[in-house]
Design a protein around this motif. Structure first.
Motif, PDB file in Angstrom:
ATOM      1  N   SER A 143      29.624  -7.512  20.509  1.00  0.00           N
ATOM      2  CA  SER A 143      30.043  -6.245  19.903  1.00  0.00           C
ATOM      3  C   SER A 143      28.839  -5.333  19.682  1.00  0.00           C
ATOM      4  O   SER A 143      27.697  -5.773  19.634  1.00  0.00           O
ATOM      5  N   THR A 191      28.016  -3.871  16.996  1.00  0.00           N
ATOM      6  CA  THR A 191      27.378  -4.201  15.723  1.00  0.00           C
ATOM      7  C   THR A 191      26.370  -5.327  15.902  1.00  0.00           C
ATOM      8  O   THR A 191      25.273  -5.274  15.352  1.00  0.00           O
ATOM      9  N   HIS A 248      31.090 -10.682   7.727  1.00  0.00           N
ATOM     10  CA  HIS A 248      31.726  -9.427   7.308  1.00  0.00           C
ATOM     11  C   HIS A 248      30.885  -8.226   7.737  1.00  0.00           C
ATOM     12  O   HIS A 248      31.416  -7.247   8.271  1.00  0.00           O
ATOM     13  N   ARG A 273      30.994  -7.733  11.445  1.00  0.00           N
ATOM     14  CA  ARG A 273      32.376  -7.647  11.936  1.00  0.00           C
ATOM     15  C   ARG A 273      32.687  -8.706  12.986  1.00  0.00           C
ATOM     16  O   ARG A 273      33.150  -8.406  14.090  1.00  0.00           O
ATOM     17  N   THR A 274      32.404  -9.955  12.621  1.00  0.00           N
ATOM     18  CA  THR A 274      32.665 -11.068  13.517  1.00  0.00           C
ATOM     19  C   THR A 274      33.083 -12.274  12.675  1.00  0.00           C
ATOM     20  O   THR A 274      33.383 -12.129  11.491  1.00  0.00           O
ATOM     21  N   THR A 275      33.071 -13.452  13.265  1.00  0.00           N
ATOM     22  CA  THR A 275      33.475 -14.658  12.550  1.00  0.00           C
ATOM     23  C   THR A 275      32.262 -15.475  12.128  1.00  0.00           C
ATOM     24  O   THR A 275      31.167 -15.317  12.687  1.00  0.00           O
TER      25      THR A 275
END
Length: 107
Positions: free
Chosen positions: A2, A4, A52, A55-57
């Motif tokens: 991503s 981010t 968070h 923006r991923t796991t």
């Protein structure tokens, strides 16, 4: 990857910093070091806060952190090996000089 994630460089995990710079939790076992490639800012987040923020796991965060840890470990091993080789050169030169130039490791 991503957009981010592209902005952040994973520095690996550390148990020297146990407080999350995001939420302030101070009893963490370890944190993930992250460097913002645009600003140079370095932060230490817990895995959940890092997930968070990026923006991923947490699974992705842990995989990237593990990869960064492996790179750091390889660099430390290489430096140790380089120092060992340098030490062996000095030691071998001393042995050759002390034996009158006839020292041979194979004997």
């Amino acid at each position: 990857m991503s957009d981010t994630l592209k902005v952040w460089k994973f520095l690996g995990t550390t148990d020297e910093v146990t407080a999350c710079d995001c939420c302030g939790r101070a009893d963490l076992k370890s944190t993930v070091g992250l460097e913002n490639l645009e600003t140079g800012e370095i932060v230490h987040y817990g895995c959940v806060c890092a997930a968070h923020a990026l923006r991923t796991t947490t699974k992705v965060i842990k995989a990237h952190a593990k990869s960064a840890d492996a790179v750091k470990a390889a660099a430390i091993r290489e430096e140790s090996n380089r120092q060992h080789r340098e030490h062996m050169k000095v030691w071998t030169a001393w042995l050759i000089a002390a034996s009158g130039g006839i020292f041979d490791w194979d004997k």
